[in-house]
Design an enzyme around this catalytic site. Structure first.
Site, PDB file in Angstrom:
ATOM      1  N   ASP A   1       3.092   9.206 -19.632  1.00 51.48           N
ATOM      2  CA  ASP A   1       3.780   8.956 -20.094  1.00 51.48           C
ATOM      3  C   ASP A   1       3.524   7.657 -21.346  1.00 51.48           C
ATOM      4  O   ASP A   1       2.218   6.861 -20.989  1.00 51.48           O
ATOM      5  CB  ASP A   1       5.485   8.435 -19.993  1.00 51.48           C
ATOM      6  CG  ASP A   1       6.142   9.340 -19.159  1.00 51.48           C
ATOM      7  OD1 ASP A   1       5.610  11.063 -19.877  1.00 51.48           O
ATOM      8  OD2 ASP A   1       6.679   9.233 -18.451  1.00 51.48           O
TER       9      ASP A   1
ATOM     10  N   TYR B   1       1.307   7.210  -7.805  1.00 47.45           N
ATOM     11  CA  TYR B   1       1.405   6.766  -8.515  1.00 47.45           C
ATOM     12  C   TYR B   1       2.110   5.626  -7.787  1.00 47.45           C
ATOM     13  O   TYR B   1       1.989   5.161  -6.970  1.00 47.45           O
ATOM     14  CB  TYR B   1       2.572   7.125  -9.425  1.00 47.45           C
ATOM     15  CG  TYR B   1       1.774   8.402 -10.132  1.00 47.45           C
ATOM     16  CD1 TYR B   1       2.283   7.931 -11.876  1.00 47.45           C
ATOM     17  CD2 TYR B   1       2.764  10.049 -10.380  1.00 47.45           C
ATOM     18  CE1 TYR B   1       1.546   8.498 -12.866  1.00 47.45           C
ATOM     19  CE2 TYR B   1       1.542  10.170 -11.121  1.00 47.45           C
ATOM     20  CZ  TYR B   1       1.453   9.551 -12.226  1.00 47.45           C
ATOM     21  OH  TYR B   1       1.168  10.502 -13.740  1.00 47.45           O
TER      22      TYR B   1
END
Length: 262
Positions: free
Chosen positions: A51, A111
């Protein structure tokens, strides 16, 4: 001929990885640089979408070049780094098998999300500051409920076009850490000033990690019981989950591939 490329990028200058119309993207910047070096349009495919403002280290991608283009991988790496901004670093480029796919061949992706509780001018750019400490034990109890195969639509951005929201999470945990500037340079430090969330899964949905972290913060603040996470995954919607935390503190930390990848 297919090439595998390993790179890292500071996401603060980009509207994510994938090309879009409303701003600069990492994919677009690299494709523009490849076109300049190779003299022909080149499409690059990444291990996954990130994102706006999300960062990446050791990110894997692939692209194809016609056999008529003769350029050594080391020279291509050098030229791309010379063209690209300081926000993007190309580490390696190598010839790979023609059936290698950076996205579909990835078995797991990792992540990490960084949070700090003290005023720190040297880490604020890549970490999310909260004023009050969180209960890590409660958050880890809640994070354990994310493990396994579940429908994670409660953490998915509304309007996503995925064919399925089912993912398999193999790791989800919080831990305290000590940043390098505190370790090496003596920045004033108190145990627990910095924490990091690590999550690993076979795939991730849009906004998934940021919504996970926002929901776990609700638990860490004592506003929700750890069992709330299990109930949320079982029958909740995105509106029931916590807020999406800022993208600047999120890092894509690599993808794992099968042994047959060349």
């Amino acid at each position: 001929m297919r090439y595998k490329i390993t790179l890292s990028y500071d996401g603060s200058a980009f509207c994510g990885w994938q090309i879009q119309n409303n701003g600069e993207t990492v994919q677009g910047a690299i494709q523009d640089a490849l076109a300049k070096v190779c003299g022909t349009p080149v499409t690059i495919t990444g291990a996954g979408r990130t994102d706006t403002e999300v960062n990446a280290m050791n990110y894997i991608a692939h692209f194809d070049l016609p056999d008529s283009i003769q350029i050594e991988a080391t020279q291509l790496c050098y030229k791309l780094n010379a063209i690209l901004s300081q926000k993007v670093a190309i580490h390696t480029i190598s010839i790979t098998s023609n059936d290698f796919h950076a996205r579909f061949d990835a078995r797991e992706r990792t992540y990490r999300y960084f949070i700090h509780f003290c005023k720190d001018p040297f880490i604020d750019r890549f970490s999310y500051r909260l004023r009050n400490r969180l209960d890590i034990e409660r958050m880890n109890e809640a994070a354990a409920m994310m493990l396994g195969e579940h429908n994670f639509s409660c953490f998915e951005k509304v309007g996503g076009n995925n064919t399925t929201s089912v993912c398999t999470v193999t790791e989800a945990r919080w831990e305290a850490y000590r940043p390098q500037h505190a370790e090496l340079l003596g920045y004033p430090y108190t145990e627990g000033d910095y924490i990091v969330f690590t999550v690993q899964a076979n795939r991730f949905l849009r906004n998934m990690v940021r919504a996970m972290v926002g929901s776990l913060i609700e638990v860490g603040r004592g506003k929700k019981d750890p069992s709330w996470i299990g109930a949320l995954i079982e029958s909740g919607s995105r509106s029931d989950a916590g807020m999406s935390v800022p993208g600047k503190a999120l890092f894509f930390c690599g993808a794992a591939y099968g042994e047959t990848e060349k």
